[in-house]
Design an enzyme around this catalytic site. Structure first.
Site, PDB file in Angstrom:
ATOM      1  N   ASP A  45      13.377  39.910  31.921  1.00 41.08           N
ATOM      2  CA  ASP A  45      12.605  40.094  33.142  1.00 41.08           C
ATOM      3  C   ASP A  45      13.292  39.402  34.316  1.00 41.08           C
ATOM      4  OD1 ASP A  45      10.433  40.938  34.697  1.00 41.08           O
ATOM      5  OD2 ASP A  45       9.383  39.051  34.403  1.00 41.08           O
ATOM      6  N   HIS A 104      19.267  45.840  38.160  1.00 40.33           N
ATOM      7  CA  HIS A 104      19.229  46.387  36.803  1.00 40.33           C
ATOM      8  C   HIS A 104      20.635  46.483  36.205  1.00 40.33           C
ATOM      9  CE1 HIS A 104      14.989  47.049  36.971  1.00 40.33           C
ATOM     10  NE2 HIS A 104      15.045  48.006  37.880  1.00 40.33           N
ATOM     11  N   LEU A 124      24.875  42.395  12.935  1.00 38.62           N
ATOM     12  CA  LEU A 124      23.642  42.077  13.650  1.00 38.62           C
ATOM     13  C   LEU A 124      22.928  43.379  13.957  1.00 38.62           C
ATOM     14  CD1 LEU A 124      22.900  39.553  16.415  1.00 38.62           C
ATOM     15  CD2 LEU A 124      22.480  41.947  16.938  1.00 38.62           C
TER      16      LEU A 124
END
Length: 243
Positions: free
Chosen positions: A27, A44, A138
């Site tokens: 955020d 962004h 991962l």
């Protein structure tokens, strides 16, 4: 860094080692851009570039599963221009950042809906999932068009459609109807930007997650902040409702 309050440790409780499964609410992109006089799309893009070093740090620290909140069901209410820019940035991220991570052994999967995304983006998501299906270093779970309440409603609907008897429903059965039944519950949930809420993210899975909140905006959240969050987690004793 502001961490969630937790109980004083019991003498016989064991400290955890590294958080094997971590979730992050990314955020602050918009505020990061506004503070620099930039268009929100640039925030962004900066946020998309911040993901790879965090994933690489997770690999170095022994994290096995990393779930990130990239686009919520509520984000569709933003302006058409911002949503269109976000779709383009997701495509750029798949091509640039996630492809490089695949070479490092990262398996990427998307959770949530994708039918409302442009067809070209749906195709890139599917291609990336297929290309990384055999990676084991991962697991990276990207929550796209995701909402925790929507996930639970859809799970309940599909359970009913399958004719599961009420007496047969328990937590294990219900969990099999979630978007990603094989995604491990997060040991640690991190939220950036100073907000102190979970914002409809992994409501079922994060029931017993340890929480860490940091004031850093997501584009500024890097390996050092990530390490500090895991160090905070390692100093806590988890009880899961026990004593």
């Amino acid at each position: 860094m502001k961490s969630a309050a937790h109980f004083s440790p019991a003498e016989d409780a064991e400290l955890p080692d590294v958080a094997r499964a971590v979730a992050v609410i990314m955020d602050g992109n918009g505020r990061w851009a506004a503070a620099r006089g930039l268009d929100v799309a640039e925030g962004h893009r900066a946020g998309s570039r911040a993901l790879r070093p965090v994933v690489e740090t997770a690999i170095d620290l022994g994290v096995q599963s990393l779930a990130v909140y990239a686009f919520s069901t509520e984000n569709w209410t933003r302006s058409a221009e911002e949503v269109a820019a976000l779709m383009d940035i997701f495509g750029e991220t798949i091509d640039r950042e996630l492809a490089d991570l695949a070479a490092q052994g990262v398996r990427t999967r998307f959770i949530g809906r994708r039918d409302r995304a442009p067809e070209w983006l749906q195709a890139r998501m599917a291609d990336l999932e297929e290309a990384t299906a055999d990676k084991t270093r991962l697991s990276l779970w990207i929550a796209f068009d995701y909402g925790g309440r929507a996930e639970l409603v859809e799970a309940a609907r599909r359970l009913v459609e399958d004719g599961v008897e009420a007496d047969d429903v328990d937590e294990g059965v219900f969990a099999r109807y979630l978007y990603a039944p094989d995604m491990p519950d997060p040991d640690l949930l991190i939220r950036t930007s100073g907000e102190l809420r979970v914002s409809n993210f992994l409501l079922w899975q994060a029931a017993y997650a340890e929480l860490v909140f940091t004031d850093a905006l997501w584009p500024d959240f890097g390996p050092d902040e990530f390490r500090r969050a895991l160090e905070d987690y390692a100093g806590r004793r988890r009880r899961f409702g026990g004593r």
